[in-house]
Design a protein around this motif. Sequence first.
Motif, PDB file in Angstrom:
ATOM      1  N   PHE A   1       0.852  -1.188   0.000  1.00 42.43           N
ATOM      2  CA  PHE A   1       0.000   0.000   0.000  1.00 42.43           C
ATOM      3  C   PHE A   1       0.883   1.232   0.000  1.00 42.43           C
ATOM      4  O   PHE A   1       1.853   1.324   0.763  1.00 42.43           O
ATOM      5  CB  PHE A   1      -0.907   0.007   1.235  1.00 42.43           C
ATOM      6  N   ARG A   2       0.581   2.186  -0.859  1.00 47.03           N
ATOM      7  CA  ARG A   2       1.360   3.420  -0.923  1.00 47.03           C
ATOM      8  C   ARG A   2       0.427   4.630  -0.974  1.00 47.03           C
ATOM      9  O   ARG A   2      -0.611   4.588  -1.628  1.00 47.03           O
ATOM     10  CB  ARG A   2       2.228   3.465  -2.192  1.00 47.03           C
ATOM     11  N   LYS A   3       0.833   5.673  -0.285  1.00 56.04           N
ATOM     12  CA  LYS A   3       0.218   6.975  -0.481  1.00 56.04           C
ATOM     13  C   LYS A   3       1.219   7.799  -1.260  1.00 56.04           C
ATOM     14  O   LYS A   3       2.393   7.920  -0.855  1.00 56.04           O
ATOM     15  CB  LYS A   3      -0.112   7.651   0.853  1.00 56.04           C
ATOM     16  N   ILE A   4       0.791   8.362  -2.367  1.00 48.26           N
ATOM     17  CA  ILE A   4       1.737   9.021  -3.259  1.00 48.26           C
ATOM     18  C   ILE A   4       1.233  10.398  -3.696  1.00 48.26           C
ATOM     19  O   ILE A   4       0.042  10.693  -3.615  1.00 48.26           O
ATOM     20  CB  ILE A   4       2.019   8.172  -4.517  1.00 48.26           C
ATOM     21  N   GLU A   5       2.184  11.203  -4.179  1.00 50.08           N
ATOM     22  CA  GLU A   5       1.892  12.476  -4.799  1.00 50.08           C
ATOM     23  C   GLU A   5       2.280  12.358  -6.277  1.00 50.08           C
ATOM     24  O   GLU A   5       3.460  12.412  -6.608  1.00 50.08           O
ATOM     25  CB  GLU A   5       2.672  13.603  -4.130  1.00 50.08           C
ATOM     26  N   PRO A   6       1.328  12.152  -7.164  1.00 49.94           N
ATOM     27  CA  PRO A   6       1.665  11.966  -8.578  1.00 49.94           C
ATOM     28  C   PRO A   6       2.233  13.248  -9.186  1.00 49.94           C
ATOM     29  O   PRO A   6       1.635  14.319  -9.050  1.00 49.94           O
ATOM     30  CB  PRO A   6       0.320  11.588  -9.210  1.00 49.94           C
ATOM     31  N   CYS A   7       3.374  13.122  -9.852  1.00 47.57           N
ATOM     32  CA  CYS A   7       4.072  14.310 -10.354  1.00 47.57           C
ATOM     33  C   CYS A   7       4.199  14.365 -11.870  1.00 47.57           C
ATOM     34  O   CYS A   7       4.116  15.435 -12.471  1.00 47.57           O
ATOM     35  CB  CYS A   7       5.465  14.389  -9.737  1.00 47.57           C
ATOM     36  N   ALA A   8       4.433  13.216 -12.501  1.00 45.13           N
ATOM     37  CA  ALA A   8       4.647  13.201 -13.951  1.00 45.13           C
ATOM     38  C   ALA A   8       4.520  11.774 -14.444  1.00 45.13           C
ATOM     39  O   ALA A   8       4.384  10.829 -13.649  1.00 45.13           O
ATOM     40  CB  ALA A   8       6.019  13.777 -14.305  1.00 45.13           C
ATOM     41  N   MET A   9       4.572  11.592 -15.754  1.00 44.21           N
ATOM     42  CA  MET A   9       4.516  10.246 -16.312  1.00 44.21           C
ATOM     43  C   MET A   9       5.255  10.212 -17.645  1.00 44.21           C
ATOM     44  O   MET A   9       5.470  11.242 -18.290  1.00 44.21           O
ATOM     45  CB  MET A   9       3.079   9.780 -16.498  1.00 44.21           C
TER      46      MET A   9
END
Length: 230
Positions: A166-174
């Motif tokens: 399980f991860r909590k993330i801050e999506p930045c780019a792809m």
Amino acid sequence: MSQLSRLISILTLLRSKRLLTATELADKYGVSVRTIYRDIRKLEEAGIPVYTIEGRGYSLVDTYTVAPVQFTEQQANALITAQHLVSQSKDASFVNEFNEALTKIKSVFRTSIQEKSELLNDKILVFNWEREEFSSNALSEIQLAITHFKYMEINYQKADDPNITFRKIEPCAMYSAYHKWILIAWCHLRQDMRAFRIDRIQHYKILQDTFEDRKFSIQEYFATCPFDGK
């Protein structure tokens, strides 16, 4: 779908294709052919120049247009080619959103450009020799999370690892590599930037809470981190 929404959609399709049958429209919207007949009459009553080609379907008069934007044949060809490349994506949401957008764009093509683009469409084939069972249907939602700075919670499975974390993330780019989309995000578990293959995200949730823009630069990221498409 309401009748108004369906009428607008039918008009968009008629402007993007030279000919459509009542059966095709009925199948697309999940309604009866009789309902499509009524929809066509509504468009005609509204002053839309729809005409019937007996035994073939419906079309619009060549001079009908509502948009000032014009595309050259080369630009139209570039969009048709892009559609074939996009179709190789492993993310269903991305393919669907692109196709819907292209339908709207094609609706402003001149008739001569439509004819040539349809001809080119039948003469392009893109092979993808790399076959994998992995696919995704999250790209469009993740793109919104990036642009609106929304936290995400994901269940992620690494390659060759049966465990799901399980991860909590801050999506930045792809970025995309080998027909796979990779999300770069700040991982609260690792307290660092991490790359996540979108097709390995088992479950995701976009939270309403927002994070502060980290001013992330994907160019600087690749200047300091090794490329990883796996």
